[in-house]
Design an enzyme around this catalytic site. Structure first.
Site: not given
Ligand code: AMP
Length: 183
Positions: A66, A103
C-alpha cells in the site's frame, strides 16, 4: 487536482473500519474506500506531498504494497524518484535486505542498493503505522544503503501501538494525516 482538497477529518471519514480482520481483536483500517473516492486519493497525496516537500525530500521510498499507492503518487507530485521497498525475492538483482521481527515469526524487506545515492534525503511513505516494525526496518535498511532518513509520512497513525514513538526515538520525524486512538 480537480475540486476542493478534502480535509484530514473528511479523509478520516472515508476510511472503512473492519472489525476482527485479519484476526479477532484487530480493527482493520481499510484505505480501499478512501482511495476509491473521487478525491480521496488525490487529497491524501496532496497533503503528503506538502509535508515531503517541506521536509526536503530528494526521493520517496514506499513499502509494498500500500505504500506504493501513496508513495509513487507523492514522488510524481514532487518530480522526484520513487524507491520501492519490496517483499523478499521480488527484485531481479542482488538486493540489500533486512530481517525483522513480527508478533509471530520474522519478515524481510529488500531494496536495490544501486537505486540509492550516498547521503540522499529519502522520505518514507506508507498507508499506516501500527507497531512500527515495518517502518523501523525500512529506516535501518535505507540508512545502511547510504541514505539520510529523517522523515516518515503516513496516512494513518495508530498511536497507542507505539510505532511512531519508536521511529522518533530513532531520529525520524513522523507525520500522519489522521490517527485512530485506542487501537
Ligand atoms: P506495523 O509494522 O505494525 O507498523 O504495521 C505495518 C503494516 O501493517 C502497515 O503498513 C499496514 O499496512 C498494516 N497494518 C497493521 N495494522 C493495521 C490495521 N489495524 N489496519 C490496517 N492495516 C494495518
Amino acid at each position: 487536482m480537480d475540486g476542493a482538497r478534502l480535509s484530514s477529518d473528511e479523509l478520516k471519514a472515508l476510511v472503512r473500519t473492519v472489525p476482527d480482520f485479519p484476526q479477532p481483536g484487530i480493527q482493520f483500517r481499510d484505505i480501499t474506500t478512501l482511495i476509491g473516492h473521487s478525491s480521496g486519493l488525490a487529497s491524501s497525496v496532496a497533503h503528503l506531498a506538502d509535508l515531503a516537500r517541506a521536509g526536503g525530500a530528494q526521493k520517496i521510498a514506499g513499502m509494498e504494497a500500500r505504500g506504493f499507492i501513496f508513495g509513487a503518487a507523492v514522488a510524481v507530485q514532487l518530480g522526484i524518484g520513487f524507491l520501492p521497498v519490496r517483499k523478499p525475492g521480488k527484485l531481479p538483482i542482488e538486493a540489500m535486505g533486512i530481517d525483522y521481527d513480527l508478533e509471530y515469526g520474522t519478515d524481510r524487506l529488500e531494496v536495490d542498493p544501486g537505486a540509492i545515492d550516498e547521503l540522499e534525503d529519502v522520505v518514507i511513505v506508507d498507508d499506516l503505522i501500527a507497531t512500527g516494525g515495518t517502518a523501523l526496518a525500512t529506516v535501518h535498511l535505507l540508512r545502511q544503503a547510504g541514505a539520510i532518513v529523517d522523515q516518515a509520512l503516513f496516512v494513518i497513525d495508530l498511536p497507542d501501538l507505539g510505532g511512531a514513538q519508536k521511529l522518533r526515538e530513532a531520529g525520524v520525524e513522523v507525520r500522519a494525516l489522521m490517527q485512530f486512538d485506542g487501537e
